[in-house]
Design a protein around this motif. Structure first.
Motif, PDB file in Angstrom:
ATOM      1  N   MET A 188       0.947  -1.181   0.024  1.00  0.00           N
ATOM      2  CA  MET A 188      -0.094  -0.046  -0.027  1.00  0.00           C
ATOM      3  C   MET A 188       0.921   1.240   0.096  1.00  0.00           C
ATOM      4  N   VAL A 189       0.556   1.964  -0.924  1.00  0.00           N
ATOM      5  CA  VAL A 189       1.324   3.418  -0.887  1.00  0.00           C
ATOM      6  C   VAL A 189       0.113   4.350  -0.090  1.00  0.00           C
ATOM      7  N   CYS A 190       0.815   4.656   1.207  1.00  0.00           N
ATOM      8  CA  CYS A 190      -0.088   5.348   2.147  1.00  0.00           C
ATOM      9  C   CYS A 190      -0.370   6.679   2.145  1.00  0.00           C
ATOM     10  N   ASN A 191       0.590   7.501   1.616  1.00  0.00           N
ATOM     11  CA  ASN A 191       0.277   8.955   1.246  1.00  0.00           C
ATOM     12  C   ASN A 191       0.083   9.461  -0.066  1.00  0.00           C
ATOM     13  N   CYS A 192      -0.170   8.848  -1.037  1.00  0.00           N
ATOM     14  CA  CYS A 192      -0.465   9.244  -2.467  1.00  0.00           C
ATOM     15  C   CYS A 192      -1.454   8.394  -2.899  1.00  0.00           C
ATOM     16  N   GLY A 193      -2.544   9.037  -3.749  1.00  0.00           N
ATOM     17  CA  GLY A 193      -3.295   8.492  -4.357  1.00  0.00           C
ATOM     18  C   GLY A 193      -4.252   9.481  -5.211  1.00  0.00           C
ATOM     19  N   LEU A 194      -5.250   9.025  -5.720  1.00  0.00           N
ATOM     20  CA  LEU A 194      -5.821   9.950  -6.842  1.00  0.00           C
ATOM     21  C   LEU A 194      -6.188  11.360  -6.227  1.00  0.00           C
ATOM     22  N   VAL A 195      -6.639  11.460  -5.108  1.00  0.00           N
ATOM     23  CA  VAL A 195      -7.095  12.501  -4.427  1.00  0.00           C
ATOM     24  C   VAL A 195      -5.891  13.756  -4.138  1.00  0.00           C
ATOM     25  N   ASN A 196      -4.656  13.097  -4.401  1.00  0.00           N
ATOM     26  CA  ASN A 196      -3.779  14.275  -4.383  1.00  0.00           C
ATOM     27  C   ASN A 196      -3.055  14.202  -5.587  1.00  0.00           C
ATOM     28  N   GLY A 197      -3.704  13.551  -6.632  1.00  0.00           N
ATOM     29  CA  GLY A 197      -3.109  13.819  -8.153  1.00  0.00           C
ATOM     30  C   GLY A 197      -2.015  12.864  -8.521  1.00  0.00           C
ATOM     31  N   LEU A 198      -2.041  11.606  -7.992  1.00  0.00           N
ATOM     32  CA  LEU A 198      -1.013  10.643  -8.238  1.00  0.00           C
ATOM     33  C   LEU A 198      -1.732   9.893  -9.407  1.00  0.00           C
ATOM     34  N   LEU A 239       2.498   5.975 -10.812  1.00  0.00           N
ATOM     35  CA  LEU A 239       2.585   5.043  -9.964  1.00  0.00           C
ATOM     36  C   LEU A 239       3.518   3.846 -10.687  1.00  0.00           C
ATOM     37  N   LYS A 240       3.144   3.610 -11.982  1.00  0.00           N
ATOM     38  CA  LYS A 240       3.684   2.467 -12.572  1.00  0.00           C
ATOM     39  C   LYS A 240       5.389   2.825 -12.752  1.00  0.00           C
ATOM     40  N   GLU A 244       4.579  16.747  -4.152  1.00  0.00           N
ATOM     41  CA  GLU A 244       4.090  15.765  -2.841  1.00  0.00           C
ATOM     42  C   GLU A 244       4.132  14.143  -3.204  1.00  0.00           C
ATOM     43  N   HIS A 245       4.490  13.904  -4.551  1.00  0.00           N
ATOM     44  CA  HIS A 245       4.505  12.392  -4.616  1.00  0.00           C
ATOM     45  C   HIS A 245       5.960  11.870  -4.641  1.00  0.00           C
ATOM     46  N   LYS A 246       6.967  12.772  -4.147  1.00  0.00           N
ATOM     47  CA  LYS A 246       8.361  12.379  -4.524  1.00  0.00           C
ATOM     48  C   LYS A 246       8.960  11.278  -3.499  1.00  0.00           C
TER      49      LYS A 246
END
Ligand SMILES: O=C(O)CCC(=O)C(=O)O
Ligand SMILES: [Fe+2]
Length: 353
Positions: free
Chosen positions: A33-43, A48-49, A97-99
């Motif tokens: 699980m990537v805990c801190n990044c997802g669709l809502v913050n634009g990942l 991801l790939k 924020e995705h780094k």
């Protein structure tokens, strides 16, 4: 191998349990699980790939609308371990924020994700590639060259042709306005071929990423049944809403023509949420796309009846604030009174339907 999580990761794992009823795993599994990044913050799925593909065969990428986490599942545990060791807490090459991804192993991954409501409301048609890329560039060039006369609204810039749009009552003003440029003629012709309908009022909207237009219904007493919008230079989600609980996001690609008529025109509002990216549905699952500067050309036709100026209002004993329906009723009553041969209505100005 036992995995030791920091306090922060323990917080994520209890959130996951509460949110999805999924357990964190204290020994490696194929699921991360990537805990801190997802669709809502634009990942995006692509980003991801890009981070994980080098560590093995990715079986699933589960991204969930409105969530700030996501999941990746490898074929083999060894691959997941390699990914975990190389990515967790380290700079991953992405920006902002995705780094840095914070990871945990999980026992399972979410199985079903609620589908986005992306269907078109009744009466709405989206024609993709209504114009070619060359035609799009031609219009964009024209707009960029002639943009000086535009006016700035709170959230976007606008320019009108044919009739000036009046934002005080969302109708049109009858004083002078630039005529529809001849450069748009090929679009008008293509529209006519399809709908046997010719617009006489055009509004150009220019939206920077992050800008939008509030939900609205284009004035039903000023414009006739068709409201068309041609999208240029950027894709966008248009939000359609009805009865406070129905909400469909329709993804509109650049070069598409949106045709609103019937229910979609009269019963649903449409609008664009001011944000920099849109949530969309793809074959692989939900994803985000980032907006660029978008131009749209809205085509409308002013109802003949409303083109008549003050003489008609005077004749009918009404003022300009009189609702269209009342005007129409008064007009019909007047017609009954007046013998056609002596009619005070001289022109073909009135077309009542
Ligand atoms: O930008 C768009 O596509 C929609 C514009 C619109 O709704 C309008 O001008 O009334
Ligand atoms: Fe509109």
């Amino acid at each position: 191998m036992a995995v030791i999580y920091t306090k922060k990761m323990e917080v994520y794992s209890s959130m996951l349990k509460k949110d999805m009823n999924i357990e964190a795993s204290y020994s490696p599994t194929t699921n991360i699980m990537v805990c801190n990044c997802g669709l809502v913050n634009g990942l995006s799925r692509k980003a991801l790939k890009q981070v994980f593909y080098q560590y093995g065969e990715i079986k699933y990428m589960i991204m969930i609308p409105h969530k700030s986490y996501c999941f990746i599942s490898f074929s083999e545990v060894e691959e997941a371990i390699r990914a975990f060791n190389n990515v967790n807490g380290k700079y991953n090459g992405l920006s902002d924020e995705h780094k840095i991804f914070n990871l945990i192993f999980t026992v399972s991954i979410p199985q079903t994700i609620k589908k986005l409501s992306t269907a078109c409301p009744n009466g709405l048609e989206v024609i993709e590639n209504f114009i070619t890329e060359k035609e799009e560039n031609f219009i964009l060039e024209y707009l960029n060259e002639h943009w000086s006369g535009s006016s700035s609204m709170k959230h976007r810039q606008v320019k009108h042709y044919g009739y000036e749009f009046d934002y005080d009552h969302n109708g049109v003003r009858y004083d002078t306005c630039e005529p529809i440029p001849k450069e748009f003629e090929f679009i008008l012709n293509a529209i006519y071929l399809r709908l046997k309908w010719r617009p006489d009022q055009i509004t150009i909207n220019k939206y920077l990423p992050g800008q939008g237009i509030p939900n609205h219904i284009d004035n039903i007493s000023v414009f006739d049944e068709y409201i068309l919008s041609l999208s240029l230079n950027s894709d966008i989600n248009m939000e359609f809403r009805k009865d406070s609980f129905k909400h469909n996001s329709v993804f509109i690609k650049a070069k598409s023509l949106l045709i609103m008529s019937g229910e979609s025109r009269y019963e649903w509002t449409h609008g664009i949420t001011p944000r920099k990216m849109d949530l969309i549905s793809t074959e692989d699952g939900p994803d985000v796309v980032y907006r660029g500067t978008r131009f749209s050309i809205t085509f409308r036709r002013v109802i003949e009846f409303t083109k008549v100026k003050k003489d008609l209002y005077e004749i009918l004993g009404c003022d300009k604030t009189t609702p269209f329906e009342t005007l129409k009723d008064n007009y019909k009553k007047l017609l009954l009174k007046v013998h056609p041969d002596k009619s005070v209505m001289s022109s073909s100005a009135l077309v009542l339907n």
